[in-house]
Design a protein around this motif. Sequence first.
Motif, PDB file in Angstrom:
ATOM      1  N   PHE A 206      11.743   1.674   2.447  1.00 53.15           N
ATOM      2  CA  PHE A 206      11.435   1.236   3.763  1.00 53.15           C
ATOM      3  C   PHE A 206      10.883   2.463   4.631  1.00 53.15           C
ATOM      4  O   PHE A 206      10.592   2.323   5.523  1.00 53.15           O
ATOM      5  CB  PHE A 206      12.586   0.535   4.571  1.00 53.15           C
ATOM      6  N   GLU A 207      11.533   3.677   4.306  1.00 51.06           N
ATOM      7  CA  GLU A 207      10.848   4.955   4.994  1.00 51.06           C
ATOM      8  C   GLU A 207       9.502   4.963   4.968  1.00 51.06           C
ATOM      9  O   GLU A 207       8.545   5.200   5.813  1.00 51.06           O
ATOM     10  CB  GLU A 207      11.826   6.210   4.711  1.00 51.06           C
ATOM     11  N   ARG A 208       8.899   4.690   3.677  1.00 51.16           N
ATOM     12  CA  ARG A 208       7.484   4.826   3.538  1.00 51.16           C
ATOM     13  C   ARG A 208       6.843   3.438   4.139  1.00 51.16           C
ATOM     14  O   ARG A 208       5.670   3.985   4.770  1.00 51.16           O
ATOM     15  CB  ARG A 208       7.227   4.565   1.844  1.00 51.16           C
ATOM     16  N   VAL A 209       7.378   2.444   4.347  1.00 53.55           N
ATOM     17  CA  VAL A 209       6.840   1.212   4.986  1.00 53.55           C
ATOM     18  C   VAL A 209       6.768   1.647   6.328  1.00 53.55           C
ATOM     19  O   VAL A 209       5.817   1.407   7.214  1.00 53.55           O
ATOM     20  CB  VAL A 209       7.467  -0.035   4.722  1.00 53.55           C
ATOM     21  N   ARG A 210       7.866   2.152   6.805  1.00 57.03           N
ATOM     22  CA  ARG A 210       7.967   2.552   8.444  1.00 57.03           C
ATOM     23  C   ARG A 210       6.890   3.567   8.761  1.00 57.03           C
ATOM     24  O   ARG A 210       6.185   3.463   9.814  1.00 57.03           O
ATOM     25  CB  ARG A 210       9.297   2.877   8.799  1.00 57.03           C
TER      26      ARG A 210
ATOM     27  N   GLY B 160       0.816  -1.282   0.053  1.00 55.09           N
ATOM     28  CA  GLY B 160      -0.238  -0.131  -0.048  1.00 55.09           C
ATOM     29  C   GLY B 160       0.865   1.245  -0.197  1.00 55.09           C
ATOM     30  O   GLY B 160       0.579   2.279  -0.706  1.00 55.09           O
ATOM     31  N   CYS B 161       1.667   1.189   1.077  1.00 62.40           N
ATOM     32  CA  CYS B 161       2.768   2.583   1.126  1.00 62.40           C
ATOM     33  C   CYS B 161       4.047   2.263   0.347  1.00 62.40           C
ATOM     34  O   CYS B 161       4.385   3.094  -0.536  1.00 62.40           O
ATOM     35  CB  CYS B 161       2.882   2.791   2.428  1.00 62.40           C
ATOM     36  N   GLY B 162       4.440   1.297   0.505  1.00 62.18           N
ATOM     37  CA  GLY B 162       6.026   1.189  -0.053  1.00 62.18           C
ATOM     38  C   GLY B 162       5.927   0.974  -1.619  1.00 62.18           C
ATOM     39  O   GLY B 162       6.640   1.715  -2.356  1.00 62.18           O
TER      40      GLY B 162
ATOM     41  N   TYR C  45       4.121  -4.284  16.723  1.00 61.89           N
ATOM     42  CA  TYR C  45       4.607  -3.612  15.854  1.00 61.89           C
ATOM     43  C   TYR C  45       5.853  -3.096  16.403  1.00 61.89           C
ATOM     44  O   TYR C  45       6.206  -2.371  17.431  1.00 61.89           O
ATOM     45  CB  TYR C  45       3.742  -2.402  15.319  1.00 61.89           C
ATOM     46  N   ILE C  46       7.020  -3.749  16.116  1.00 56.62           N
ATOM     47  CA  ILE C  46       8.354  -3.376  16.386  1.00 56.62           C
ATOM     48  C   ILE C  46       9.068  -2.473  15.417  1.00 56.62           C
ATOM     49  O   ILE C  46       9.045  -2.586  14.527  1.00 56.62           O
ATOM     50  CB  ILE C  46       9.353  -4.887  16.536  1.00 56.62           C
ATOM     51  N   ASP C  47       9.217  -1.395  16.160  1.00 55.65           N
ATOM     52  CA  ASP C  47       9.719   0.065  15.402  1.00 55.65           C
ATOM     53  C   ASP C  47      11.157   0.095  15.692  1.00 55.65           C
ATOM     54  O   ASP C  47      11.522   0.191  16.641  1.00 55.65           O
ATOM     55  CB  ASP C  47       8.854   1.088  15.635  1.00 55.65           C
ATOM     56  N   ILE C  48      11.928   0.382  14.605  1.00 55.42           N
ATOM     57  CA  ILE C  48      13.288   0.792  14.674  1.00 55.42           C
ATOM     58  C   ILE C  48      13.576   1.450  13.338  1.00 55.42           C
ATOM     59  O   ILE C  48      12.888   1.794  12.442  1.00 55.42           O
ATOM     60  CB  ILE C  48      14.360  -0.592  14.514  1.00 55.42           C
ATOM     61  N   PRO C  49      14.640   2.463  13.495  1.00 51.26           N
ATOM     62  CA  PRO C  49      14.928   3.323  12.349  1.00 51.26           C
ATOM     63  C   PRO C  49      15.355   2.406  11.096  1.00 51.26           C
ATOM     64  O   PRO C  49      16.020   1.445  11.590  1.00 51.26           O
ATOM     65  CB  PRO C  49      16.134   4.202  12.986  1.00 51.26           C
ATOM     66  N   VAL C  50      15.218   2.806   9.860  1.00 49.56           N
ATOM     67  CA  VAL C  50      15.448   2.297   8.943  1.00 49.56           C
ATOM     68  C   VAL C  50      16.981   2.030   8.569  1.00 49.56           C
ATOM     69  O   VAL C  50      17.628   1.070   8.581  1.00 49.56           O
ATOM     70  CB  VAL C  50      15.102   3.058   7.553  1.00 49.56           C
TER      71      VAL C  50
END
Length: 199
Positions: free
Chosen positions: A156-160, A100-102, A128-133
Amino acid sequence: MFVSFEGIDGCGKSTQIDLFTKYLESNGINYVKVREPGGTKLGERIRQLLVSEEMISRSELLLFLASRAQLVEEVIKPALKEGKVVVADRFAHSSVAYQGCGRNLGMDVVKMLNDFATNGIYPDLVFYIDIPVELAMLRISKEHRDRIEREGVEFFERVRSCYQQLCRSEESFVLIDGTKDKQSISGEIIRIFEKHYKI
């Protein structure tokens, strides 16, 4: 109960799923672990296509959806009916974020198609495990990256960003700081799970 783990590649999902299922085992909780794409005979064949073949974005999305539909009917629905905990390494929200976003196919389009593919079956809890790209890129071995993992930082920025948006809008989502040490993360996940699941 249906629990899924989400995040960009390299976020530490696999490690946390391993620790979580060990916790379930040690507490005598019956569970079924599934992965996306895959988890069924058809799904595993689709997985091979997705990681190796070049394809357009719409084809990629439709293959993920086909694998997901099969998984819901063959594995997830029967397991939930039997009272088992279903632990998913990715589920429908991955398609919202990645395709959808990526891939810029649009969140709303993917959500609508997910509803059809899952027959309305969604996780009760999404970790949802969030880390910087940048950190994720360092963690993914360049030699062993599959077709999707080879995408660039902008993808990956778009996905995050999409995952973070889902965190704000979806009640089932729980934001987990993936930069903490793995035992701290695991402890947090287990505490949250125990609030929702009555042993």
